[in-house]
Enzyme design. Structure first.
Site, mmCIF file in Angstrom:
data_model
loop_
_atom_site.group_PDB
_atom_site.id
_atom_site.type_symbol
_atom_site.label_atom_id
_atom_site.label_comp_id
_atom_site.label_asym_id
_atom_site.label_seq_id
_atom_site.Cartn_x
_atom_site.Cartn_y
_atom_site.Cartn_z
ATOM 1 N N CYS A 128 -0.352 75.932 0.236
ATOM 2 C CA CYS A 128 -1.209 76.672 -1.846
ATOM 3 C C CYS A 128 0.328 75.402 -1.572
ATOM 4 O O CYS A 128 1.385 74.798 -1.492
ATOM 5 C CB CYS A 128 -0.149 77.162 -2.053
ATOM 6 S SG CYS A 128 0.222 77.489 -3.800
ATOM 7 N N ARG A 162 -14.720 56.368 12.770
ATOM 8 C CA ARG A 162 -14.999 54.994 12.231
ATOM 9 C C ARG A 162 -15.984 54.580 13.045
ATOM 10 O O ARG A 162 -16.603 53.109 13.188
ATOM 11 C CB ARG A 162 -13.829 54.020 11.890
ATOM 12 C CG ARG A 162 -12.943 54.298 11.046
ATOM 13 C CD ARG A 162 -11.088 53.267 10.787
ATOM 14 N NE ARG A 162 -10.436 54.208 10.174
ATOM 15 C CZ ARG A 162 -9.670 55.754 9.907
ATOM 16 N NH1 ARG A 162 -10.547 56.340 11.168
ATOM 17 N NH2 ARG A 162 -9.259 56.004 8.988
ATOM 18 N N HIS A 217 -1.886 65.344 12.292
ATOM 19 C CA HIS A 217 -2.347 65.131 11.015
ATOM 20 C C HIS A 217 -2.995 66.743 10.868
ATOM 21 O O HIS A 217 -4.310 67.199 10.233
ATOM 22 C CB HIS A 217 -4.113 64.209 11.142
ATOM 23 C CG HIS A 217 -3.382 62.983 11.274
ATOM 24 N ND1 HIS A 217 -4.772 61.584 11.765
ATOM 25 C CD2 HIS A 217 -2.292 63.018 11.336
ATOM 26 C CE1 HIS A 217 -3.746 60.950 11.673
ATOM 27 N NE2 HIS A 217 -2.661 61.067 11.497
#
Ligand code: OAD
Ligand code: ZN
Length: 255
Positions: free
Chosen positions: A128, A38, A120
């Site tokens: 998978c 940002r 994160h």
């Protein structure tokens, strides 16, 4: 207060703290050549953030993998900068308990920080989505390069996704629990290089403050938490953090 006085003030806060934790975001890695999201040259100015949702990944995995193939090298080859090294040094000095990071680039580890909470996810592995089978990201990237679609799981044929958290996805449970614990038990939170726009990471300074901890923010641009912070340093983290760590060292030598 001018910048130098604020830096001294924060250094004193670090010296006086018994448990300081850092919360970092993409801004600590821009000086390593990785764009943030940002800031003025942020990724979301060039790419629609809706492409980074889990729904979009499931619909168009090849688009996300194409992006990964283009950007993985930049991230995997990046080197830590002075901000990462300063935080690692603070930990070695016994003045930083942990680094909670929203970054997936692994640069805190590369700089020598040991107690890192990756909120994160990371760029080391891919998983998978159907059976949870994990492979190294590098292997998945090779598969992506070979196919025009998306790497598929060897075990079940499911879609393989880099182990990075996308929008509308749950955060890794253990990392989130640890981050909340660290935030609730610290007496100083050092927020660096994050716009504090993305939850739940953005609520961590609130948790810290609610428990009576002090909060310091080092960021080039304003954040929504600035008015509640005890000190706000508007500077480059690669300049401010090493200067502050030097001041901490000096104060500890004098003590
Ligand atoms: P942002 O890009 O939202 O914020 C980075 C902040 O760092 C901005 O406010 C910049 O002004 C500031 N900044 C950039 N370079 C700096 C420097 N050298 N010194 C000081 N400040 C600097 O990044 P995050 O807050 O990490 O999530 O974004 C949070 C999450 O949003 C990311 O983890 C990612 C993104 O969408 C997911 O993808 C789930
Ligand atoms: Zn599978």
């Amino acid at each position: 207060m001018d910048l130098a006085s604020k830096a001294r003030f924060l250094a004193e806060m670090i010296v006086a703290s018994s448990k300081a934790v850092a919360l970092t975001g993409a801004g600590v890695s821009t000086e390593s050549g990785i764009p943030d999201f940002r800031g003025p040259n942020g990724l979301w100015k060039r790419i629609d953030p809706r492409l980074a949702t889990i729904q979009s990944f499931k619909l168009f995995p090849e688009v996300f993998w194409l992006f990964m193939l283009k950007s993985a090298d930049l991230i995997l080859k990046a080197k830590p900068n002075r901000a990462h090294y300063a935080l690692a040094e603070l930990e070695r000095m016994g003045k930083l308990s942990s680094v909670i990071t929203q970054n997936v680039d692994g640069l805190h580890f590369k700089a020598g920080s040991r107690n890192v909470v990756e909120l994160h996810g990371n760029m080391r592995e891919a998983v998978c989505l159907s059976c949870g089978y994990v492979i190294p990201l590098k292997e998945a990237l090779k598969m992506a390069k070979r196919s025009y679609f998306s790497p598929l799981c060897k075990k079940c044929g499911g879609l393989i996704k880099p182990k990075v958290v996308l929008f509308d996805e749950l955060l890794p449970c253990k990392a989130l629990e640890k981050a909340i614990w660290e935030s609730r038990t610290c007496d100083l939170m050092l927020v660096a290089g994050t716009s504090l726009q993305v939850y739940p990471a953005a609520s961590l300074p609130e948790y810290a403050k609610l428990r009576g901890a002090k909060v310091a923010i080092i960021n080039e641009e304003p954040t929504p938490f600035d008015e509640n912070a005890d000190v706000v340093i508007r500077a480059k983290v690669g300049e401010a953090l090493p200067a502050i760590v030097d001041l901490v060292k000096e104060a500890l030598r004098r003590a």
